[in-house]
Design an enzyme around this catalytic site. Structure first.
Site, short mmCIF file in Angstrom:
data_model
loop_
_atom_site.label_atom_id
_atom_site.label_comp_id
_atom_site.label_asym_id
_atom_site.label_seq_id
_atom_site.Cartn_x
_atom_site.Cartn_y
_atom_site.Cartn_z
NE ARG A 106 -9.12 59.19 -28.94
CZ ARG A 106 -8.09 59.62 -29.67
NH1 ARG A 106 -8.31 60.40 -30.71
NH2 ARG A 106 -6.88 59.28 -29.36
CE LYS A 128 -28.18 48.29 -21.03
NZ LYS A 128 -28.73 47.14 -20.30
CD GLU A 170 -35.76 40.53 -24.80
OE1 GLU A 170 -36.30 41.30 -23.99
OE2 GLU A 170 -34.60 40.09 -24.63
CE LYS A 205 -34.06 48.76 -24.91
NZ LYS A 205 -33.29 47.63 -25.43
CD GLU A 215 -29.52 48.30 -17.05
OE1 GLU A 215 -29.49 48.23 -18.29
OE2 GLU A 215 -29.27 47.37 -16.29
NE ARG A 219 -31.40 50.78 -21.10
CZ ARG A 219 -30.64 51.14 -22.12
NH1 ARG A 219 -30.06 52.31 -22.12
NH2 ARG A 219 -30.45 50.33 -23.14
CG ASN A 223 -31.94 44.39 -16.90
OD1 ASN A 223 -31.73 44.30 -18.10
ND2 ASN A 223 -31.29 45.24 -16.12
CG HIS A 226 -32.81 40.15 -19.08
ND1 HIS A 226 -34.12 40.45 -19.37
CD2 HIS A 226 -32.15 40.30 -20.25
CE1 HIS A 226 -34.22 40.78 -20.66
NE2 HIS A 226 -33.04 40.69 -21.20
CG HIS A 230 -28.34 37.25 -18.37
ND1 HIS A 230 -28.25 38.55 -17.95
CD2 HIS A 230 -28.51 37.32 -19.71
CE1 HIS A 230 -28.36 39.36 -18.99
NE2 HIS A 230 -28.52 38.63 -20.07
CG HIS A 242 -31.01 37.26 -24.97
ND1 HIS A 242 -30.24 37.42 -23.85
CD2 HIS A 242 -31.87 38.31 -25.00
CE1 HIS A 242 -30.62 38.53 -23.22
NE2 HIS A 242 -31.61 39.08 -23.91
N1 NAD Z 1 -28.00 45.84 -26.94
C1 NAD Z 1 -29.05 45.42 -26.29
O1 NAD Z 1 -29.74 46.19 -25.61
C2 NAD Z 1 -29.46 43.98 -26.41
C3 NAD Z 1 -30.70 43.56 -25.93
C4 NAD Z 1 -31.07 42.24 -26.10
C5 NAD Z 1 -30.20 41.34 -26.73
N2 NAD Z 1 -28.99 41.79 -27.17
C6 NAD Z 1 -28.06 40.87 -27.85
O2 NAD Z 1 -28.66 40.42 -29.04
C7 NAD Z 1 -28.07 39.16 -29.39
C8 NAD Z 1 -29.15 38.24 -29.90
O3 NAD Z 1 -29.73 38.81 -31.04
P1 NAD Z 1 -30.63 37.95 -32.06
O4 NAD Z 1 -31.60 37.15 -31.28
O5 NAD Z 1 -31.10 38.86 -33.09
O6 NAD Z 1 -29.57 36.86 -32.62
P2 NAD Z 1 -28.56 36.89 -33.84
O7 NAD Z 1 -28.08 38.23 -34.14
O8 NAD Z 1 -27.57 35.82 -33.55
O9 NAD Z 1 -29.48 36.40 -35.06
C9 NAD Z 1 -30.07 35.12 -35.00
C10 NAD Z 1 -29.86 34.33 -36.30
O10 NAD Z 1 -30.74 34.85 -37.29
C11 NAD Z 1 -30.03 35.11 -38.51
N3 NAD Z 1 -30.79 36.18 -39.16
C12 NAD Z 1 -30.82 37.50 -38.86
N4 NAD Z 1 -31.77 38.12 -39.57
C13 NAD Z 1 -32.36 37.17 -40.34
C14 NAD Z 1 -33.43 37.19 -41.27
N5 NAD Z 1 -34.14 38.29 -41.51
N6 NAD Z 1 -33.74 36.03 -41.91
C15 NAD Z 1 -33.07 34.88 -41.64
N7 NAD Z 1 -32.09 34.80 -40.73
C16 NAD Z 1 -31.74 35.93 -40.09
C17 NAD Z 1 -28.63 35.43 -38.05
O11 NAD Z 1 -27.69 35.17 -39.08
C18 NAD Z 1 -28.46 34.45 -36.90
O12 NAD Z 1 -28.10 33.17 -37.37
C19 NAD Z 1 -27.35 38.66 -28.17
O13 NAD Z 1 -25.95 38.74 -28.37
C20 NAD Z 1 -27.77 39.62 -27.07
O14 NAD Z 1 -26.77 39.81 -26.11
C21 NAD Z 1 -28.61 43.08 -27.03
#
Ligand code: NAD
Length: 355
Positions: A106, A128, A170, A205, A215, A219, A223, A226, A230, A242
């Protein structure tokens, strides 16, 4: 360097070039990390706890089913309520490991060690956590902030250029939310990503999330880009990343702001955005494909006017303003059509000029 965050903020935020093992949890801990980072983690002299999980999770596997074996593994060891989970990877991994931490017994503590620019600048901060469902992205999750966020820019050395560009959007988004077009323009130039940009985006942020953790108001400004983003991301079958989708949605929002009678953003800024986004033009879906996705937006609401036959769908839109913080408007999805068409025309124009 520890970033100054509002007093009482749930997460301690560190931005460093090289990782510091002192920042790992003092008590019992385990690790869930991206397999491609294991070598860099060990080479940096960081410890690997017994029971560490090094995994490879593409976006298509950002599902509840992916975290169940992690939870089973933790329970087999077994780990107790004093556990801290350390998540090492991009946004997919930090979102999932944060979610698993919210579920295990939990809720146990976790730390985020983001390794992509997108996760450092945005995804790992704010609490999030989530996973995707068949019906859409991030439709299941929990607000469960990490106790500590440690962003080590040294890990970015191995990040492919497309992923760096993805995270840059971003950062540019943050500058446009603030209406700081000089900063946006600086980040739109070619050249390496600066430490100070990530620092400023994280500090901004942290302030917003602290004032509005769930949000319900301010907050939502985060977006920006987005709403259309999206829809474009989903309509491309997730061929668009993304951050790339946010970049396209950002230009779309600038054009919609104009349509809505807000003071237009400088044509030079719009042209620079279009130039940087032009290589993505082949993945921009036609309006007919975007409309149903906009209407299904997570933040869509049904509003029935008195006497109306059927409830109309309204979506939450963030519109940038010149020199001022962005504003929020509630509009029907159809309001995006002219901006979508102008966006596509601008990207195609750049392509023609460059050909
Ligand atoms: N929680 C939130 O507030 C929030 C905000 C924005 C995005 N997100 C989420 O984040 C995700 C996207 O994240 P992302 O863009 O980091 O993508 P990701 O986590 O898929 O990473 C992208 C690629 O980079 C590789 N990788 C990671 N670190 C590396 C490094 N240092 N060197 C080489 N390769 C590396 C990973 O294996 C992957 O293939 C989405 O699912 C999105 O929904 C969440």
């Amino acid at each position: 360097m520890r970033l100054a965050t509002p007093s009482g903020f749930a997460t301690e935020v560190f931005l460093l070039e090289h990782p510091d093992a002192e920042l790992l949890p003092a008590g019992p801990w385990t690790l869930v990390g991206d397999r491609c980072l294991r070598e860099a983690w060990l080479a940096a002299g960081l410890p690997e706890p017994e029971g560490a999980l090094w995994v490879s999770v593409p976006e298509e596997e950002k599902r509840l089913a992916t975290v169940i074996p992690w939870l089973e593994h933790w329970a087999q060891v077994p780990y107790h309520r004093d556990l801290t989970v350390v998540a090492v990877g991009g946004g997919v991994l930090t979102d999932l490991a944060g979610l698993a931490s919210s579920l295990y017994l939990r809720g146990v503590a976790w730390q985020a060690w983001p390794t992509t620019l997108l996760a450092m600048a945005d995804a790992a901060l704010g609490g999030k956590t989530g996973a995707d469902l068949e019906a859409g992205k991030n439709l299941v999750g929990a607000f469960h902030p990490p106790r500590r966020l440690v962003a080590c820019t040294g890990f970015l050395a191995s990040l492919p250029p497309r992923q760096v560009e993805n995270g840059r959007w971003e950062l540019i988004k943050t500058a446009v939310i603030l209406g700081d077009l000089a900063w946006a323009d600086e980040m739109l130039q070619d050249g390496p990503v600066k430490f100070s940009w990530v620092e400023r985006a994280l500090a901004f942020k942290a302030g917003v999330v602290h004032r509005d953790p769930r949000e319900s108001g301010e907050r939502r400004l985060l977006n920006l880009g987005h709403t259309l983003g999206h829809a474009l991301e989903a309509a491309s079958g997730y061929e668009l990343l993304h951050g790339e989708s946010v970049g396209l949605g950002l230009l779309g929002a600038c054009l919609l702001a104009q349509e809505q009678g807000l003071k237009p953003l400088p044509a030079t800024l719009l042209a620079t955005l279009a130039r940087r986004l032009a290589p993505l033009a082949p993945w921009v879906a036609p309006w007919e494909a975007c409309l149903p996705l906009l209407a299904r937006d997570k933040k869509a609401q049904r509003a029935s006017a008195p006497g109306a036959q059927a409830a109309a769908v309204l979506i939450h839109c963030i519109l940038p303003r010149l020199g001022e913080t962005a504003v929020q408007r509630t509009l029907p999805p159809e309001a995006w059509q002219p901006s979508h068409q102008r966006l596509l025309a601008m990207l195609q124009e750049v392509e023609v000029l460059d050909a």
